[in-house]
Scaffold this motif. Structure first.
Motif, mmCIF file in Angstrom:
data_model
loop_
_atom_site.group_PDB
_atom_site.id
_atom_site.type_symbol
_atom_site.label_atom_id
_atom_site.label_comp_id
_atom_site.label_asym_id
_atom_site.label_seq_id
_atom_site.Cartn_x
_atom_site.Cartn_y
_atom_site.Cartn_z
ATOM 1 N N UNK A 53 0.738 6.902 -17.769
ATOM 2 C CA UNK A 53 1.292 5.546 -17.684
ATOM 3 C C UNK A 53 0.873 4.811 -16.416
ATOM 4 N N UNK A 54 0.362 5.552 -15.420
ATOM 5 C CA UNK A 54 -0.029 4.928 -14.159
ATOM 6 C C UNK A 54 0.970 5.126 -13.038
ATOM 7 N N UNK A 55 1.960 5.984 -13.249
ATOM 8 C CA UNK A 55 3.029 6.155 -12.258
ATOM 9 C C UNK A 55 2.498 6.713 -10.941
ATOM 10 N N UNK A 56 1.769 7.817 -11.022
ATOM 11 C CA UNK A 56 1.245 8.436 -9.800
ATOM 12 C C UNK A 56 0.223 7.530 -9.127
ATOM 13 N N UNK A 57 -0.612 6.876 -9.901
ATOM 14 C CA UNK A 57 -1.574 5.948 -9.302
ATOM 15 C C UNK A 57 -0.847 4.836 -8.554
ATOM 16 N N UNK A 58 0.192 4.285 -9.161
ATOM 17 C CA UNK A 58 0.964 3.238 -8.484
ATOM 18 C C UNK A 58 1.564 3.767 -7.198
ATOM 19 N N UNK A 59 2.118 4.968 -7.255
ATOM 20 C CA UNK A 59 2.718 5.558 -6.066
ATOM 21 C C UNK A 59 1.681 5.710 -4.956
ATOM 22 N N UNK A 60 0.498 6.164 -5.316
ATOM 23 C CA UNK A 60 -0.548 6.410 -4.321
ATOM 24 C C UNK A 60 -1.100 5.120 -3.720
ATOM 25 N N UNK A 61 -0.997 4.017 -4.444
ATOM 26 C CA UNK A 61 -1.412 2.748 -3.839
ATOM 27 C C UNK A 61 -0.460 2.308 -2.739
ATOM 28 N N UNK A 62 0.771 2.796 -2.788
ATOM 29 C CA UNK A 62 1.785 2.322 -1.839
ATOM 30 C C UNK A 62 1.628 2.908 -0.443
ATOM 31 N N UNK A 63 0.752 3.893 -0.272
ATOM 32 C CA UNK A 63 0.404 4.314 1.091
ATOM 33 C C UNK A 63 -1.110 4.381 1.279
ATOM 34 N N UNK A 64 -1.797 3.691 0.382
ATOM 35 C CA UNK A 64 -3.257 3.518 0.489
ATOM 36 C C UNK A 64 -4.041 4.811 0.264
ATOM 37 N N UNK A 65 -3.426 5.786 -0.398
ATOM 38 C CA UNK A 65 -4.213 6.922 -0.861
ATOM 39 C C UNK A 65 -5.184 6.469 -1.947
ATOM 40 N N UNK A 66 -4.800 5.415 -2.653
ATOM 41 C CA UNK A 66 -5.711 4.746 -3.584
ATOM 42 C C UNK A 66 -5.808 3.290 -3.160
ATOM 43 N N UNK A 67 -7.012 2.801 -2.972
ATOM 44 C CA UNK A 67 -7.190 1.390 -2.652
ATOM 45 C C UNK A 67 -7.057 0.570 -3.927
ATOM 46 N N UNK A 68 -6.446 -0.596 -3.810
ATOM 47 C CA UNK A 68 -6.252 -1.446 -4.977
ATOM 48 C C UNK A 68 -7.467 -2.346 -5.175
ATOM 49 N N UNK A 69 -7.648 -2.777 -6.417
ATOM 50 C CA UNK A 69 -8.763 -3.661 -6.762
ATOM 51 C C UNK A 69 -8.315 -5.102 -6.949
ATOM 52 N N UNK A 70 -7.019 -5.331 -6.909
ATOM 53 C CA UNK A 70 -6.498 -6.686 -7.021
ATOM 54 C C UNK A 70 -5.048 -6.714 -6.614
ATOM 55 N N UNK A 71 -4.598 -7.886 -6.167
ATOM 56 C CA UNK A 71 -3.212 -8.036 -5.734
ATOM 57 C C UNK A 71 -3.027 -7.686 -4.274
ATOM 58 N N UNK A 72 -1.761 -7.512 -3.885
ATOM 59 C CA UNK A 72 -1.450 -7.154 -2.505
ATOM 60 C C UNK A 72 -0.183 -6.330 -2.459
ATOM 61 N N UNK A 73 -0.059 -5.557 -1.392
ATOM 62 C CA UNK A 73 1.126 -4.728 -1.172
ATOM 63 C C UNK A 73 1.598 -4.948 0.256
ATOM 64 N N UNK A 74 2.869 -5.230 0.411
ATOM 65 C CA UNK A 74 3.488 -5.294 1.735
ATOM 66 C C UNK A 74 4.536 -4.194 1.828
ATOM 67 N N UNK A 75 4.473 -3.437 2.899
ATOM 68 C CA UNK A 75 5.433 -2.372 3.164
ATOM 69 C C UNK A 75 6.167 -2.705 4.445
ATOM 70 N N UNK A 76 7.491 -2.816 4.322
ATOM 71 C CA UNK A 76 8.326 -3.124 5.490
ATOM 72 C C UNK A 76 7.842 -4.408 6.175
ATOM 73 N N UNK A 77 7.389 -5.361 5.362
ATOM 74 C CA UNK A 77 6.988 -6.667 5.862
ATOM 75 C C UNK A 77 5.542 -6.794 6.269
#
Length: 266
Positions: A53-77
């Motif tokens: 479903x993409x759960x682990x991939x999504x999780x790994x994008x949240x600490x940049x273990x996987x770089x994203x190809x679109x969009x943006x992520x902010x952590x703690x601002x």
């Protein structure tokens, strides 16, 4: 000493995670499709859904273990992996600045990833010293405190290879907490454990939830998910198809795909 569960917010924004339009490709295959995800300070949010479903991939994008190809992520601002100047121009962070950002995000893997040549205490104190520049005696003292919290105070000098799987995973949790993160990510933390060891790891995670740690969890432990979650996010085919309270998602899901999934796992 600052409590591990009350890391300060970088801004006044209560969102620890603010992900917008996150897309991810592996080759020609799109794994994540414009995913939006918000997680507030102190929330416990499991990601559930079928395999692939993409759960682990999504999780790994949240600490940049996987770089994203679109969009943006902010952590703690902070914009993850990038720096934005006053004109809105963005540049990729260097390795040192990215390491500083990632130190604020604890990650617990399926297979522990401990250093087998180090003692339990050395595993936990290593990153605070090497990454954060803490004094060794302070890092060691905090490591002992964390080991007590996860029920392993008597394993300070043990080699990690001598521990059971459940004990190793509890050391891994303590190691992540040693960096005093604002956010903890768990990628199926019990999937590699024998059934009798699952409970001891879930008990530690339950205590973290009770203490107010912000957590995102990928797990197939549906009973535990229902018990600790503030909000459950259901993913399928790289998209979020449902998000709501455990009561709403488990007893009255709005998505037919969610109903199909739950009928197979509950």
């Amino acid at each position: 000493m600052m409590d591990v569960f009350t890391a300060p917010l970088a801004t006044g924004d209560p969102r620890i995670v603010d992900a917008r339009g996150v897309s991810k490709f592996f080759g020609d295959r799109q794994i994540l499709h414009d995913v939006d995800l918000e997680v507030m300070r102190g929330e416990v949010v499991p990601l559930v859904g079928p395999s692939g479903a993409g759960k682990t991939t999504m999780l790994r994008t949240l600490n940049r273990l996987e770089e994203i190809d679109g969009g943006e992520i902010r952590i703690n601002g902070e914009l993850l992996g990038q720096r934005e100047d006053a004109r809105g121009t963005r540049k990729q962070l260097g390795a040192r600045d990215l390491a500083r950002q990632r130190a604020n995000i604890g990650f617990v893997f399926q297979h522990f990833n401990l250093f087998p040549h180090m003692t339990v205490l050395e595993n936990i104190a290593y990153s605070p010293v090497e990454v954060n520049g803490e004094k060794k005696k302070d890092a060691a003292a905090y490591a002992r405190e964390l080991l007590d919290r996860v029920g392993l105070a008597d394993k300070v000098d043990a080699r990690t290879r001598s521990l059971s799987g459940g004990q190793q995973q509890r050391v891994a949790i303590a190691r992540a907490l040693a960096m005093r993160p604002a956010l903890m990510l768990f990628d199926e933390p019990t999937s590699a454990l024998d059934p009798e060891m699952v409970g001891e790891v879930l008990a530690v995670m339950r205590n973290l939830a009770d203490a107010g740690m912000t957590m995102i969890i990928v797990s197939h432990e549906m009973g535990f998910t229902r018990e600790v979650a503030d909000r459950v996010v259901v993913m399928d085919a790289g998209r979020i198809i449902e998000s709501g309270s455990p009561e709403q998602v488990f007893t009255n899901p709005t998505s037919e795909r969610t109903r199909q999934f739950l009928s197979k796992v509950l």
